[in-house]
Motif scaffolding. Sequence first.
Motif, PDB file in Angstrom:
ATOM      1  N   ILE A  11       0.701   2.120 -15.446  1.00 14.43           N
ATOM      2  CA  ILE A  11       1.668   1.779 -16.490  1.00 14.43           C
ATOM      3  C   ILE A  11       3.022   2.458 -16.290  1.00 14.43           C
ATOM      4  CG2 ILE A  11       2.147   1.835 -18.969  1.00 14.43           C
ATOM      5  CD1 ILE A  11      -0.837   1.691 -19.469  1.00 14.43           C
ATOM      6  N   VAL A  12       3.003   3.767 -16.065  1.00 15.58           N
ATOM      7  CA  VAL A  12       4.239   4.538 -16.039  1.00 15.58           C
ATOM      8  C   VAL A  12       5.169   4.112 -14.908  1.00 15.58           C
ATOM      9  CG1 VAL A  12       5.221   6.844 -15.779  1.00 15.58           C
ATOM     10  CG2 VAL A  12       3.201   6.512 -17.188  1.00 15.58           C
ATOM     11  N   ILE A  13       4.654   3.929 -13.704  1.00 15.53           N
ATOM     12  CA  ILE A  13       5.508   3.578 -12.565  1.00 15.53           C
ATOM     13  C   ILE A  13       6.168   2.208 -12.753  1.00 15.53           C
ATOM     14  CG2 ILE A  13       5.602   3.225 -10.069  1.00 15.53           C
ATOM     15  CD1 ILE A  13       5.242   6.149 -11.063  1.00 15.53           C
ATOM     16  N   PRO A  14       5.417   1.157 -13.135  1.00 14.48           N
ATOM     17  CA  PRO A  14       6.091  -0.122 -13.415  1.00 14.48           C
ATOM     18  C   PRO A  14       7.130  -0.018 -14.528  1.00 14.48           C
ATOM     19  CG  PRO A  14       3.740  -0.468 -13.145  1.00 14.48           C
ATOM     20  CD  PRO A  14       3.952   1.016 -13.186  1.00 14.48           C
ATOM     21  N   VAL A  15       6.831   0.785 -15.558  1.00 16.01           N
ATOM     22  CA  VAL A  15       7.792   0.989 -16.643  1.00 16.01           C
ATOM     23  C   VAL A  15       9.075   1.622 -16.108  1.00 16.01           C
ATOM     24  CG1 VAL A  15       8.267   2.417 -18.678  1.00 16.01           C
ATOM     25  CG2 VAL A  15       6.181   1.064 -18.570  1.00 16.01           C
ATOM     26  N   MET A  16       8.913   2.632 -15.254  1.00 19.99           N
ATOM     27  CA  MET A  16      10.074   3.292 -14.652  1.00 19.99           C
ATOM     28  C   MET A  16      10.899   2.310 -13.820  1.00 19.99           C
ATOM     29  SD  MET A  16       8.645   6.955 -13.317  1.00 19.99           S
ATOM     30  CE  MET A  16       8.419   8.355 -14.428  1.00 19.99           C
ATOM     31  N   ALA A 123       9.728   9.843 -10.793  1.00 16.67           N
ATOM     32  CA  ALA A 123       8.643   9.114 -10.130  1.00 16.67           C
ATOM     33  C   ALA A 123       7.931   9.998  -9.122  1.00 16.67           C
ATOM     34  CB  ALA A 123       9.197   7.869  -9.447  1.00 16.67           C
ATOM     35  N   ALA A 124       8.692  10.868  -8.450  1.00 17.88           N
ATOM     36  CA  ALA A 124       8.094  11.776  -7.471  1.00 17.88           C
ATOM     37  C   ALA A 124       7.234  12.834  -8.157  1.00 17.88           C
ATOM     38  CB  ALA A 124       9.187  12.449  -6.649  1.00 17.88           C
ATOM     39  N   ILE A 125       7.630  13.225  -9.376  1.00 17.50           N
ATOM     40  CA  ILE A 125       6.912  14.275 -10.097  1.00 17.50           C
ATOM     41  C   ILE A 125       5.558  13.779 -10.606  1.00 17.50           C
ATOM     42  CG2 ILE A 125       6.968  15.767 -12.152  1.00 17.50           C
ATOM     43  CD1 ILE A 125       9.996  15.898 -11.827  1.00 17.50           C
ATOM     44  N   SER A 127       3.701  11.447  -9.403  1.00 17.28           N
ATOM     45  CA  SER A 127       2.828  10.899  -8.360  1.00 17.28           C
ATOM     46  C   SER A 127       2.130  12.004  -7.582  1.00 17.28           C
ATOM     47  CB  SER A 127       3.639  10.032  -7.395  1.00 17.28           C
ATOM     48  OG  SER A 127       4.614  10.815  -6.739  1.00 17.28           O
ATOM     49  N   GLU A 128       1.054  11.644  -6.910  1.00 14.76           N
ATOM     50  CA  GLU A 128       0.376  12.566  -6.006  1.00 14.76           C
ATOM     51  C   GLU A 128       1.209  12.733  -4.737  1.00 14.76           C
ATOM     52  OE1 GLU A 128      -2.359  14.144  -6.758  1.00 14.76           O
ATOM     53  OE2 GLU A 128      -2.698  13.105  -8.668  1.00 14.76           O
ATOM     54  N   ASP A 129       1.046  13.879  -4.061  1.00 15.02           N
ATOM     55  CA  ASP A 129       1.822  14.147  -2.853  1.00 15.02           C
ATOM     56  C   ASP A 129       1.649  13.051  -1.804  1.00 15.02           C
ATOM     57  OD1 ASP A 129       2.803  16.430  -3.937  1.00 15.02           O
ATOM     58  OD2 ASP A 129       1.441  17.788  -2.891  1.00 15.02           O
ATOM     59  N   LYS A 130       0.420  12.564  -1.654  1.00 13.17           N
ATOM     60  CA  LYS A 130       0.148  11.568  -0.610  1.00 13.17           C
ATOM     61  C   LYS A 130       0.754  10.203  -0.927  1.00 13.17           C
ATOM     62  CE  LYS A 130      -4.413  10.450  -2.597  1.00 13.17           C
ATOM     63  NZ  LYS A 130      -4.110   9.071  -2.990  1.00 13.17           N
ATOM     64  N   ASP A 131       1.074   9.958  -2.200  1.00 10.11           N
ATOM     65  CA  ASP A 131       1.633   8.665  -2.611  1.00 10.11           C
ATOM     66  C   ASP A 131       3.094   8.761  -3.022  1.00 10.11           C
ATOM     67  OD1 ASP A 131      -0.811   7.372  -2.270  1.00 10.11           O
ATOM     68  OD2 ASP A 131      -1.488   7.953  -4.273  1.00 10.11           O
ATOM     69  N   ARG A 132       3.714   9.933  -2.804  1.00  8.43           N
ATOM     70  CA  ARG A 132       5.055  10.162  -3.334  1.00  8.43           C
ATOM     71  C   ARG A 132       6.078   9.153  -2.792  1.00  8.43           C
ATOM     72  NH1 ARG A 132       6.239  16.099  -3.289  1.00  8.43           N
ATOM     73  NH2 ARG A 132       4.948  15.953  -5.157  1.00  8.43           N
ATOM     74  N   GLY A 133       6.089   8.970  -1.476  1.00 15.15           N
ATOM     75  CA  GLY A 133       7.050   8.040  -0.888  1.00 15.15           C
ATOM     76  C   GLY A 133       6.857   6.626  -1.396  1.00 15.15           C
ATOM     77  N   LYS A 134       5.610   6.198  -1.482  1.00 13.39           N
ATOM     78  CA  LYS A 134       5.291   4.857  -1.953  1.00 13.39           C
ATOM     79  C   LYS A 134       5.723   4.670  -3.405  1.00 13.39           C
ATOM     80  CE  LYS A 134       1.335   1.720  -2.450  1.00 13.39           C
ATOM     81  NZ  LYS A 134      -0.135   1.606  -2.292  1.00 13.39           N
ATOM     82  N   VAL A 139      10.020   2.466  -7.555  1.00 14.25           N
ATOM     83  CA  VAL A 139      11.080   2.622  -8.555  1.00 14.25           C
ATOM     84  C   VAL A 139      12.435   2.283  -7.950  1.00 14.25           C
ATOM     85  CG1 VAL A 139      12.217   4.231 -10.142  1.00 14.25           C
ATOM     86  CG2 VAL A 139       9.746   4.353  -9.800  1.00 14.25           C
ATOM     87  N   PHE A 140      12.654   2.702  -6.704  1.00 14.86           N
ATOM     88  CA  PHE A 140      13.907   2.367  -6.032  1.00 14.86           C
ATOM     89  C   PHE A 140      14.014   0.851  -5.830  1.00 14.86           C
ATOM     90  CE2 PHE A 140      16.558   1.944  -2.117  1.00 14.86           C
ATOM     91  CZ  PHE A 140      17.742   2.408  -2.668  1.00 14.86           C
ATOM     92  N   GLY A 141      12.871   0.202  -5.619  1.00 20.51           N
ATOM     93  CA  GLY A 141      12.854  -1.256  -5.517  1.00 20.51           C
ATOM     94  C   GLY A 141      13.337  -1.898  -6.808  1.00 20.51           C
TER      95      GLY A 141
END
Length: 411
Positions: A11-16, A123-125, A127-134, A139-141
Amino acid sequence: METKPEINKKIVIPVMAIAAGILIANVHYTQPILKDMAEATHVTDEKIGKVYMLAQLGYGLGMFFLLPLGDKLRRKNLTLILCGLLCIALLLMSVSTSYTMLCVLSFLIGVCSTPAQIILPMAAIVSEDKDRGKTVGKVFGGILVGILGSRVISGLIGSLLGWRYVFILSAGLVFFAIIILKLFLPDIKSTFKGNYFSLIKSTLSLIPKFSILRQTAILGAFTFGIFCSFWTTLTFYLSGAPFKYDSGTIGLYGLVAIAGALIAPYFGKLADKGSSFKSLLLTVGLIIVSIVMIRVIRDSVIVLAVSILLLDIGVQATQITNFARVYSLPKEIHNRLNTVYMTSYFIGGAIGTFFGLLSWKLGGWGLSTIQMLLWGGGALFVVLISEYLSRKNIKTENLITVNSSKQEERL
């Protein structure tokens, strides 16, 4: 406030991403409807173009003075307050009949759209370290779609209902963003304990400290300056002979730009492999080629579409490569690094718009394209000098290492 990992992911990432796209779009809505706004306020093309320039300038200055507060204040509260002010400014813009008021409100809209860049580091905060870039990429998209889709929406609404309805619609979208951010955005505590002035001082101290930051900031300013100069003068170019397009048709060219943004990330893979110089040389080269094409072949719709595609690929891919270089620096200062980079980026856009409008006034499309080529030459020089300095530093470091080894052998 603790949030469940599943909620954050689904939910949170799509909202962002949605909210960031809605907010950043406000900086660019005026581009396809500048001609309509000029006619409504009875001013020249050059003067109405300053409305768009002031939105960029407001966004750039807002990022410098407000974005660092994301390390000091609760980011959720700061975001919601600025969104509320943005909603009011958009409604006032929709009923404004004065050119002066359009300028003032456009600047305020730019300032109050900065939460898009407050949301991105969040968004980086979450997320998990392994998924941070993704996660940051998603969000940048949303931000990219907001920037590029804004022209399509603005052009179509302006053509069908009139330019004032663009801002009414946007106010409604921002209100929607406020609701979803209030419901789902995590309430992350601040980490910086100093006062505001020490925060700004800390941000400024990064400029002389990191050469990569200086190089990317200047390059970003050059490339976004070309981008904004192009899209601003293109509106006037397409609304005149031989095209004589309305705002809706001009806005549709934003679809070509979106296609360019979708292709751009593939060029970023070169930077991931440690080939940032090759990536930047290629992307800046695409920008220069695109401008040469539209300068040499002026009246072809196909050439124009191809040029827009190449230009947007070049600008967005340069941006992605720059982000990869900046975010290679220490993670704990990413928010302040982002402040310096994005402030330079949008101030470059405002300056590019200014010189684009000046060139259009003095020499029309021909002088405008020459001016853009000069900016392209500046961007290419930055890439080449950055690579030269990088290689020189590596040679110096290797020489120091060799001399140190020889001294140890003697001992």
